[in-house]
Design a protein around this motif. Sequence first.
Motif, short mmCIF file in Angstrom:
data_model
loop_
_atom_site.label_atom_id
_atom_site.label_comp_id
_atom_site.label_asym_id
_atom_site.label_seq_id
_atom_site.Cartn_x
_atom_site.Cartn_y
_atom_site.Cartn_z
N PRO A 13 0.74 -1.28 0.05
CA PRO A 13 0.26 0.04 0.22
C PRO A 13 0.84 1.34 0.05
O PRO A 13 1.55 1.58 0.87
N GLY A 14 0.65 2.07 -1.05
CA GLY A 14 1.19 3.46 -1.19
C GLY A 14 2.93 3.15 -1.10
O GLY A 14 3.53 4.32 -0.78
N LYS A 15 3.18 2.18 -1.57
CA LYS A 15 4.65 1.94 -1.64
C LYS A 15 5.13 1.77 -3.39
O LYS A 15 4.91 0.93 -3.87
N GLY A 16 5.74 2.71 -3.97
CA GLY A 16 6.16 2.80 -5.10
C GLY A 16 5.21 2.84 -6.11
O GLY A 16 4.19 3.37 -5.80
N ARG A 17 5.11 2.54 -7.53
CA ARG A 17 4.02 2.87 -8.64
C ARG A 17 3.61 1.36 -8.73
O ARG A 17 4.39 0.35 -8.67
N THR A 18 2.40 1.27 -9.28
CA THR A 18 1.71 0.16 -9.55
C THR A 18 1.04 0.03 -10.89
O THR A 18 0.76 0.76 -11.38
N ALA A 19 1.35 -1.38 -11.41
CA ALA A 19 0.77 -1.57 -12.88
C ALA A 19 0.11 -2.75 -12.94
O ALA A 19 0.48 -3.78 -11.97
N LEU A 20 -1.02 -2.64 -13.67
CA LEU A 20 -1.59 -3.89 -13.93
C LEU A 20 -1.48 -4.08 -15.57
O LEU A 20 -1.85 -3.48 -16.41
N VAL A 21 -1.16 -5.48 -15.91
CA VAL A 21 -1.12 -5.89 -17.24
C VAL A 21 -2.04 -7.02 -17.49
O VAL A 21 -1.94 -7.91 -16.67
N ILE A 22 -2.64 -6.85 -18.49
CA ILE A 22 -3.67 -7.62 -19.03
C ILE A 22 -3.64 -8.06 -20.63
O ILE A 22 -3.58 -7.25 -21.36
N ASP A 23 -3.11 -9.41 -20.51
CA ASP A 23 -2.61 -10.03 -21.76
C ASP A 23 -2.98 -11.56 -21.70
O ASP A 23 -2.80 -12.14 -20.62
N HIS A 47 -4.91 -12.69 -17.11
CA HIS A 47 -4.78 -13.55 -18.17
C HIS A 47 -5.97 -13.34 -19.37
O HIS A 47 -5.99 -13.86 -20.35
N ASP A 48 -6.86 -12.53 -18.78
CA ASP A 48 -7.96 -12.36 -19.84
C ASP A 48 -8.92 -10.76 -19.31
O ASP A 48 -8.56 -10.54 -18.25
N GLY A 49 -9.54 -10.50 -20.11
CA GLY A 49 -10.28 -9.15 -19.84
C GLY A 49 -11.25 -9.14 -18.40
O GLY A 49 -10.99 -8.06 -17.73
N GLU A 50 -11.80 -10.37 -18.35
CA GLU A 50 -12.72 -10.10 -17.11
C GLU A 50 -12.02 -10.29 -15.95
O GLU A 50 -12.21 -9.53 -14.99
N ILE A 64 -2.30 1.07 -16.47
CA ILE A 64 -2.97 -0.27 -17.01
C ILE A 64 -2.26 -0.56 -18.19
O ILE A 64 -2.19 0.46 -19.28
N ILE A 65 -1.63 -1.57 -18.56
CA ILE A 65 -1.25 -2.09 -19.96
C ILE A 65 -2.33 -3.25 -20.52
O ILE A 65 -2.34 -4.09 -19.77
N LEU A 66 -2.77 -2.95 -21.67
CA LEU A 66 -4.02 -3.81 -22.06
C LEU A 66 -3.50 -4.38 -23.61
O LEU A 66 -3.22 -3.78 -24.44
N ASP A 67 -3.64 -5.70 -23.77
CA ASP A 67 -3.56 -6.08 -24.87
C ASP A 67 -4.88 -6.12 -25.64
O ASP A 67 -5.94 -6.25 -24.91
N VAL A 68 -4.93 -5.79 -26.89
CA VAL A 68 -6.08 -5.66 -27.78
C VAL A 68 -6.67 -6.88 -28.04
O VAL A 68 -7.91 -7.24 -27.96
N LEU A 69 -5.84 -7.90 -28.51
CA LEU A 69 -6.46 -9.06 -29.02
C LEU A 69 -6.50 -10.19 -28.18
O LEU A 69 -5.05 -11.03 -28.25
N MET A 70 -7.51 -10.55 -27.48
CA MET A 70 -7.54 -11.60 -26.57
C MET A 70 -8.96 -12.35 -26.92
O MET A 70 -9.81 -11.82 -27.38
N PRO A 71 -8.80 -13.55 -26.39
CA PRO A 71 -10.16 -14.41 -26.66
C PRO A 71 -11.25 -13.79 -25.62
O PRO A 71 -10.84 -13.17 -24.48
#
Length: 197
Positions: A13-23, A47-50, A64-71
């Motif tokens: 919590p509150g420590k450094g920066r945070t990223a979510l990667v969806i792929d 591992h998926d959009g949901e 947030i880093i988000l892949d476009v082409l996902m099943p």
Amino acid sequence: VMNSDETDAQLPPGKGRTALVIDDNESALDLMRRWLTRLDYSVVTAHDGEQGIVEASKHSFDLIILDVLMPGRSGYDVLAQLRKDEHTADTPIILVTVEDDRARGLNAGATEYVRKPIVEDQLRQLLEVYQTPARGDVLVIEDDDDAAELVIRCASQVGFAARRAADGAEGMKMAHERHPSAIVLDLAMPRFDGFSV
């Protein structure tokens, strides 16, 4: 570094920066995780959009880093839902894809659109924009609603205060009332165009 099935408490919590990667590609997730960790991010992966939408609702991410082409749900569907949620509406979201349709990505609500294959230096340069706090007032003089909304959103996501004038005359009035740090100006406007401003 975390996988999405780990508990909330493991995200410092509150420590450094945070990223979510969806792929949906495990190799891509692993590569982004390693690069972002070297850039001092705590990383959560989905591992998926949901799963990505669930993770985005549980934490406040800096990025947030988000892949476009996902099943299943495409990155564009996920992006639309993230932008509707006030919790993630202003979070910088970078679309990563093999497609070459930057305009579609930005119009859909992405902060940035990057084509695969992406290299670590490219990611580092891109993230520097979001790591440097921006201050100041940006006046957007633009008659097109969609274009103005895009510029205001991007300016706000990096920390600027942004306001809009719908034409040149209104822009001149607003600039005189309160001097902006910068002006983003459309040149081709009806009546009082950008050249006149």
